[in-house]
Design a protein around this motif. Structure first.
Motif, PDB file in Angstrom:
ATOM      1  N   PRO A 194      11.749  21.322  72.309  1.00 13.40           N
ATOM      2  CA  PRO A 194      12.350  21.032  71.001  1.00 13.40           C
ATOM      3  C   PRO A 194      11.449  21.363  69.816  1.00 13.40           C
ATOM      4  O   PRO A 194      11.913  21.293  68.667  1.00 13.40           O
ATOM      5  N   TRP A 195      10.192  21.704  70.066  1.00 15.15           N
ATOM      6  CA  TRP A 195       9.349  22.211  68.986  1.00 15.15           C
ATOM      7  C   TRP A 195      10.021  23.383  68.294  1.00 15.15           C
ATOM      8  O   TRP A 195       9.843  23.594  67.088  1.00 15.15           O
ATOM      9  N   ARG A 196      10.799  24.142  69.051  1.00 16.20           N
ATOM     10  CA  ARG A 196      11.492  25.309  68.489  1.00 16.20           C
ATOM     11  C   ARG A 196      12.329  24.910  67.274  1.00 16.20           C
ATOM     12  O   ARG A 196      12.209  25.511  66.198  1.00 16.20           O
ATOM     13  N   ASP A 197      13.176  23.912  67.407  1.00 17.63           N
ATOM     14  CA  ASP A 197      14.032  23.502  66.295  1.00 17.63           C
ATOM     15  C   ASP A 197      13.223  22.853  65.176  1.00 17.63           C
ATOM     16  O   ASP A 197      13.524  23.031  63.999  1.00 17.63           O
ATOM     17  N   TYR A 198      12.216  22.089  65.560  1.00 18.69           N
ATOM     18  CA  TYR A 198      11.322  21.440  64.590  1.00 18.69           C
ATOM     19  C   TYR A 198      10.678  22.487  63.685  1.00 18.69           C
ATOM     20  O   TYR A 198      10.709  22.379  62.452  1.00 18.69           O
ATOM     21  N   TYR A 199      10.117  23.522  64.307  1.00 18.55           N
ATOM     22  CA  TYR A 199       9.400  24.548  63.553  1.00 18.55           C
ATOM     23  C   TYR A 199      10.351  25.437  62.752  1.00 18.55           C
ATOM     24  O   TYR A 199      10.107  25.731  61.575  1.00 18.55           O
ATOM     25  N   LEU A 200      11.441  25.872  63.374  1.00 24.21           N
ATOM     26  CA  LEU A 200      12.343  26.800  62.691  1.00 24.21           C
ATOM     27  C   LEU A 200      13.022  26.148  61.488  1.00 24.21           C
ATOM     28  O   LEU A 200      13.316  26.827  60.492  1.00 24.21           O
ATOM     29  N   ALA A 201      13.265  24.843  61.547  1.00 21.30           N
ATOM     30  CA  ALA A 201      13.827  24.152  60.379  1.00 21.30           C
ATOM     31  C   ALA A 201      12.851  24.211  59.207  1.00 21.30           C
ATOM     32  O   ALA A 201      13.255  24.408  58.051  1.00 21.30           O
ATOM     33  N   ARG A 202      11.572  24.067  59.498  1.00 26.86           N
ATOM     34  CA  ARG A 202      10.570  24.141  58.439  1.00 26.86           C
ATOM     35  C   ARG A 202      10.376  25.576  57.942  1.00 26.86           C
ATOM     36  O   ARG A 202      10.113  25.803  56.758  1.00 26.86           O
ATOM     37  N   VAL A 203      10.527  26.548  58.832  1.00 23.90           N
ATOM     38  CA  VAL A 203      10.487  27.949  58.408  1.00 23.90           C
ATOM     39  C   VAL A 203      11.591  28.227  57.389  1.00 23.90           C
ATOM     40  O   VAL A 203      11.367  28.888  56.366  1.00 23.90           O
ATOM     41  N   LYS A 204      12.776  27.729  57.641  1.00 26.78           N
ATOM     42  CA  LYS A 204      13.882  27.947  56.707  1.00 26.78           C
ATOM     43  C   LYS A 204      13.590  27.321  55.345  1.00 26.78           C
ATOM     44  O   LYS A 204      13.904  27.908  54.299  1.00 26.78           O
ATOM     45  N   ALA A 205      12.978  26.149  55.352  1.00 25.66           N
ATOM     46  CA  ALA A 205      12.628  25.515  54.080  1.00 25.66           C
ATOM     47  C   ALA A 205      11.596  26.344  53.322  1.00 25.66           C
ATOM     48  O   ALA A 205      11.705  26.538  52.103  1.00 25.66           O
ATOM     49  N   LEU A 206      10.617  26.852  54.026  1.00 24.61           N
ATOM     50  CA  LEU A 206       9.612  27.704  53.383  1.00 24.61           C
ATOM     51  C   LEU A 206      10.234  28.984  52.848  1.00 24.61           C
ATOM     52  O   LEU A 206       9.900  29.441  51.752  1.00 24.61           O
ATOM     53  N   ALA A 207      11.128  29.577  53.631  1.00 18.96           N
ATOM     54  CA  ALA A 207      11.749  30.836  53.224  1.00 18.96           C
ATOM     55  C   ALA A 207      12.552  30.678  51.944  1.00 18.96           C
ATOM     56  O   ALA A 207      12.720  31.637  51.178  1.00 18.96           O
ATOM     57  N   GLY A 208      13.041  29.476  51.681  1.00 20.07           N
ATOM     58  CA  GLY A 208      13.797  29.234  50.464  1.00 20.07           C
ATOM     59  C   GLY A 208      12.955  28.793  49.287  1.00 20.07           C
ATOM     60  O   GLY A 208      13.505  28.478  48.215  1.00 20.07           O
ATOM     61  N   SER A 209      11.639  28.808  49.439  1.00 23.75           N
ATOM     62  CA  SER A 209      10.757  28.287  48.387  1.00 23.75           C
ATOM     63  C   SER A 209      10.428  29.313  47.308  1.00 23.75           C
ATOM     64  O   SER A 209       9.868  28.954  46.273  1.00 23.75           O
TER      65      SER A 209
END
Length: 717
Positions: A194-209
């Motif tokens: 489940p680290w996959r979903d944890y990390y990718l959710a944060r990637v999406k937040a960064l990508a929108g910054s």
């Protein structure tokens, strides 16, 4: 204080082994009970067509990269703006923003930091600089975690951690590596958990910054603490779903299941990288991704699972290659000439494994003069520089040197990155042969494994097995590169992974050093190319005798091309006509012998078919330790020259000794030389300086002196 980051110095870590392999079908890979979502592993993703040129914007293709950071309480005007202005003054065009994202953060801490990142990106854009965000993808550091709270002890670490085949968790404390401070915890997570979903959710937040690109680091099965990860329940379920096999019990290269496990790790990490890039694009359609990749052309790729060649054909995601140097606190100052050709080989591999996409690469140095020479080789290979002082990544080796070199790159970016490669000779890098042919305990990064007297930290543990000269496949590959460099023959690396006919179209000669492990499809591409008129040069005692998973074939895959059968005694050498082409075979490892010694006989044997089938259109008269690269831009022939004549057969004091040479170009019928100019970052100005030339028949010759690096442009119209 900004944390020193980066996968630096393989000599600090235990060396590894490796095996690569065959393609796999698309599968939905379930995790253990309780997994929030299945992970889709899709072979179509990695087999996508070659990237379109328009996918990567111009700023990424012409990038001049440097590290920047800010403290968590930074004020945009007081703290961020001075960092940006200082880098702009050094001719930096892209900031790799490295902050606290390596660390275990609560959601509230992360959300606040994303806002800070957005403020930094806005200021950088105002200054005309792009921002790429550094974010480790599988490592999480808990500051003070050895004695205090940590992700592994107090959060999901124990459930999501990578496990070795013998069940050891991939977590450690203290100073095992340079980037983890004493008292901190480093926890390595399974990409199938489940680290996959944890990390990718944060990637999406960064990508929108507001950032322009992502820089995911360390997508590896780290082997400094636990070997042959990942054997977690998450990985076991994914491996079983994909192959129908249980995980192997131990590392045994004679075991088909273990070799399949090694191959599966390559593709599993490939899919992880593709997922990260897709998550970024989901939040920002213009987002591009550069994966920090420490595994180059040598043996390290398989022990950590990350093989950069697998990403070559994927769109919108490329590499930031960490090309290591010899010493943490000495750079390349104690190199031999053969070590220098190894560095050339790594940068050439980086360029080739990135396909048509930008190839960003570390340019390490210790002092200004060794740093600029390393960068010269990076530029000659066609990579984009990320200049950094070894072993850190938040410092420049020398601000004036960076300003001068980056100013030169900016002035000549079209010649460096838009010119078409003109080499007609290719050197074949076989992932499967690298992994299957005589696996070794060393990485083979360089030739000289023995640490010189007085050197603090060296790339090798000092054992002879670390040297590439001891490795049958890598030694032959590197020795072939050395023979071509010393022979002043322009060449490019050809990536065997995912080989297609288009990859060979421009080559007249293909060097196939100790090629043993090939797939049927790969062999067919090579067969068709020779039949159409190509000249192949194959070396080694078992030419194409293994399949893509390292199993012995009943017959050579290219028996017809070689004109040899497996049951017959192998000749010392053989020339065989096949269709309109020719195959040269040499039983001995001629390149490996040349890499290990100063003798020229083996190199002459290798180069004889090259010079006969593809005489270079540009020749150089001068010291063989002047590296020549060739490309074309419109009517311009672009010749890059790098002088490493200060390096000999044994380490010596570093110095720069200008070298005189002459470059002779073939002039096509009906055309003539109309202009010639030389540019150099060693000069007072990067502006081209006209030079004279002489003509004789259908050739033109330019004489010049190279300090460290020269870019010669000859216009033929």
């Amino acid at each position: 204080m900004h944390r020193i980051r980066g996968m630096s110095r393989r000599g600090l870590l235990r060396a590894g082994l490796g095996v690569g392999g065959a393609a796999w079908a698309a599968n939905v890979v379930p995790g253990p009970p309780g997994a929030p979502a299945p992970m889709r592993v899709d072979s179509a993703a990695w087999a996508a067509p070659a990237v379109r040129q328009g996918v990567f914007p111009e700023w990424a293709r012409f990038a001049r990269v440097a590290d920047g950071t800010f403290d968590e309480d930074a004020d945009p005007v007081r703290d961020m703006k001075p960092v940006i202005n200082a880098l702009k003054a050094q001719n930096v065009s892209v900031i790799e923003l490295d902050t606290i994202l390596s660390n275990w953060l609560t959601q509230a801490e992360f959300d606040f930091h994303v806002k800070q990142v957005g403020r930094f990106a806005e200021l950088a854009h105002t200054a005309g600089i792009r921002v790429v965000m550094y974010y480790p993808s599988l490592e999480l550091i808990s500051v003070g975690g050895e004695k205090g709270r940590s992700f592994y002890k107090d959060d999901n670490g124990k459930a999501w951690v990578q496990l070795s085949l013998d069940g050891q968790p991939n977590v450690f404390y203290g100073s095992l590596v340079v980037w983890v401070d004493p008292g901190d915890e480093s926890c390595w997570l399974s990409p199938n958990s489940p680290w996959r979903d944890y990390y990718l959710a944060r990637v999406k937040a960064l990508a929108g910054s507001g950032i322009d690109a992502l820089w995911p680091d360390v997508p590896i099965y780290f082997d400094g603490k636990a070997s042959w990860c990942d054997a977690s329940p998450w990985a076991a379920a994914a491996f079983k779903a994909d192959t129908g096999l249980p995980l192997p019990k131990k590392d045994d290269f004679g075991d088909t299941t273990f070799r399949r496990f090694i191959e599966w790790r390559h593709r599993n990490l490939l899919q992880w990288q593709l997922d990260i890039a897709a998550a970024g694009r989901a939040a920002n359609k213009d987002m591009v991704t550069f994966v920090e990749t420490v595994s180059m052309d040598y043996q390290y790729a398989t022990s950590i699972g990350l093989d950069g060649a697998y990403l070559r054909q994927a769109e919108g995601v490329s590499h930031a290659w960490e090309v290591d140097i010899l010493g943490n606190y000495d750079g390349m100052r104690h190199a031999t000439a053969s070590d220098w050709t190894c560095l050339i080989s790594m940068y050439k591999y980086a360029r080739a494994a990135s396909g048509t996409k930008p190839a960003w690469a570390f340019s390490y140095g210790w002092k200004a003069d060794d740093a600029s020479l390393v960068m010269a080789e990076l530029l000659a290979a066609g990579c984009n520089p990320y200049e950094v002082k070894s072993p850190f990544k938040n410092e420049t080796t020398d601000a004036r040197m960076r300003t001068r070199m980056y100013g030169f790159v900016a002035a000549h970016q079209q010649r460096l990155y838009d010119a078409a490669p003109a080499a007609e000779v290719g050197v074949y890098h076989s992932t499967a042969s690298r992994d299957y042919v005589s696996p070794s305990a060393g990485t083979g990064m360089y030739v000289n494994a023995r640490k010189p007297s007085g050197v603090k930290e060296w790339w090798s543990e000092g054992t002879p097995e670390d040297s590439c000269t001891t490795m049958p496949w890598l030694g032959e590959f590197r020795g072939t590169v050395k023979a071509l460099v010393y022979g002043h023959v322009p060449f490019d690396t050809v990536i065997g992974q995912g080989l297609a006919a288009a990859d060979l179209a421009r080559f007249r000669v293909l060097m196939l050093p100790n090629l043993q492990a090939v797939s049927d499809a790969e062999a067919q591409v090579l067969r068709d190319w020779v039949a159409a008129g190509g000249t192949a040069v194959i070396t080694g005692p078992a030419p194409t005798a293994l399949d893509e998973l390292g199993a012995a074939r009943s017959e050579f895959a290219l028996s017809d091309v070689l004109g040899l059968r497996k049951k017959d005694p192998l000749p010392t050498s053989r020339q065989n006509r096949f269709g309109a082409g020719t195959c040269w075979y040499f039983k001995d490892l001629l390149g490996k012998a040349f890499l290990s010694a100063t003798g020229q006989a083996g190199a002459d044997q290798l180069l004889a078919p090259v010079r006969a089938a593809a005489p270079p259109p540009v020749t150089l008269t001068g010291d063989r330790r002047i590296h020549l690269e060739l490309s074309r831009l419109g009517d311009d022939t672009v010749v890059q020259l790098v002088n490493f004549t200060c390096f000999g057969d044994k380490p010596a004091a570093f110095t720069t000794v200008p070298a005189a040479c002459s470059v002779t170009l073939a002039v096509p019928e009906g055309k003539q030389v109309t202009a010639a100019a030389v540019s150099s970052p060693d000069a007072a100005s990067p502006a081209p300086r006209p030079v004279t030339w002489t003509t004789s028949g259908r050739t033109a010759t330019v004489g010049l002196t190279v300090a460290q690096y020269a870019l010669l442009t000859v216009t033929i119209s």
